[in-house]
Design a protein around this motif. Structure first.
Motif, PDB file in Angstrom:
ATOM      1  N   ARG A  68      -2.261  28.688  12.954  1.00  0.00           N
ATOM      2  CA  ARG A  68      -2.204  27.697  11.883  1.00  0.00           C
ATOM      3  C   ARG A  68      -2.105  28.349  10.509  1.00  0.00           C
ATOM      4  O   ARG A  68      -1.320  27.922   9.660  1.00  0.00           O
ATOM      5  CB  ARG A  68      -3.422  26.786  11.931  1.00  0.00           C
ATOM      6  CG  ARG A  68      -3.366  25.670  10.909  1.00  0.00           C
ATOM      7  CD  ARG A  68      -4.568  24.739  11.043  1.00  0.00           C
ATOM      8  NE  ARG A  68      -4.496  23.670  10.114  1.00  0.00           N
ATOM      9  CZ  ARG A  68      -4.897  23.746   8.841  1.00  0.00           C
ATOM     10  NH1 ARG A  68      -5.389  24.863   8.380  1.00  0.00           N
ATOM     11  NH2 ARG A  68      -4.808  22.708   8.041  1.00  0.00           N
ATOM     12  N   SER A  69      -2.874  29.399  10.278  1.00  0.00           N
ATOM     13  CA  SER A  69      -2.819  30.056   8.974  1.00  0.00           C
ATOM     14  C   SER A  69      -1.473  30.739   8.762  1.00  0.00           C
ATOM     15  O   SER A  69      -0.938  30.726   7.661  1.00  0.00           O
ATOM     16  CB  SER A  69      -3.970  31.049   8.821  1.00  0.00           C
ATOM     17  OG  SER A  69      -3.861  32.085   9.767  1.00  0.00           O
ATOM     18  N   GLU A 108       0.984  27.960   7.916  1.00  0.00           N
ATOM     19  CA  GLU A 108       0.787  27.489   6.542  1.00  0.00           C
ATOM     20  C   GLU A 108       1.324  28.499   5.533  1.00  0.00           C
ATOM     21  O   GLU A 108       1.876  28.125   4.502  1.00  0.00           O
ATOM     22  CB  GLU A 108      -0.692  27.222   6.270  1.00  0.00           C
ATOM     23  CG  GLU A 108      -1.172  25.903   6.790  1.00  0.00           C
ATOM     24  CD  GLU A 108      -0.474  24.729   6.129  1.00  0.00           C
ATOM     25  OE1 GLU A 108      -0.377  24.692   4.885  1.00  0.00           O
ATOM     26  OE2 GLU A 108      -0.015  23.847   6.867  1.00  0.00           O
ATOM     27  N   ARG A 152       5.051  28.047   5.158  1.00  0.00           N
ATOM     28  CA  ARG A 152       5.554  26.700   4.889  1.00  0.00           C
ATOM     29  C   ARG A 152       6.550  26.698   3.734  1.00  0.00           C
ATOM     30  O   ARG A 152       7.566  25.992   3.778  1.00  0.00           O
ATOM     31  CB  ARG A 152       4.392  25.762   4.579  1.00  0.00           C
ATOM     32  CG  ARG A 152       4.854  24.317   4.442  1.00  0.00           C
ATOM     33  CD  ARG A 152       3.716  23.376   4.137  1.00  0.00           C
ATOM     34  NE  ARG A 152       3.383  23.552   2.745  1.00  0.00           N
ATOM     35  CZ  ARG A 152       2.161  23.454   2.244  1.00  0.00           C
ATOM     36  NH1 ARG A 152       1.162  23.193   3.024  1.00  0.00           N
ATOM     37  NH2 ARG A 152       1.944  23.614   0.959  1.00  0.00           N
TER      38      ARG A 152
END
Length: 175
Positions: A46-47, A50, A53
């Motif tokens: 997830r990090s 992100e 992104r």
């Protein structure tokens, strides 16, 4: 004698049974370890997602600009937005004060320092430095071929850039 032999048989069968460890402790440790590992992997994924992104968003906007570059009517507007897009991506690489201070040759050197392809200064990226300050007539003078080469260069740069190399950072600290 039968009772004597029966005693040993019973005793041998009692000794043959291995002692088992407590049943739940190993399973719980395995479950907890697996859960921690799964949580850690999900957190890293997830990090990482992100942190990248801005690249996905920039590539989406670049796709829209590429469509605008193909039409002579919308080409000047699309070319005018291209340097702004590149600057927004640059803000993910360095402090805003450092990026805002760059223009012209220095900006192209900075872009070249952030990826191994390095063709902003000596290749089709030279046009990028002039687009920011060009009027509509200057933007219309850029041919479709030049504009598409520039869009492709910016696409490759967005996909492959990294943090600026030390040579630019050390030179700026001296001045």
């Amino acid at each position: 004698m039968a009772s004597f032999l029966g005693y040993f048989r019973r005793r041998r069968s009692a000794q043959a049974e291995p002692t088992r460890p407590a049943r739940g402790i190993g399973r719980y440790a395995l479950f907890v370890g697996g859960a921690v590992l799964a949580f850690g992997a999900a957190w890293v994924w997830r990090s990482r997602r992100e942190s990248l992104r801005y690249r996905r968003e920039a590539l989406g906007e670049l796709q829209r600009l590429a469509e605008g570059v193909r039409s002579p009517e919308t080409r000047p507007d699309a070319l005018a937005e291209l340097p702004q897009l590149v600057r927004r991506v640059c803000l993910e690489l360095a402090e805003p004060a450092r990026i805002d201070a760059l223009s012209g040759q220095e900006w192209l050197e900075f872009l070249d320092s952030t990826w191994p392809g390095g063709t902003f200064l000596d290749g089709p990226g030279r046009v990028l430095a002039t687009l920011r300050y060009s009027n509509r007539a200057g933007l219309q003078a850029v041919t479709e071929e030049q504009a598409l080469e520039l869009v492709e260069l910016v696409r490759r740069w967005i996909n492959g850039h990294g943090k600026p190399l030390q040579r630019i950072a050390s030179r700026e600290s001296r001045s």
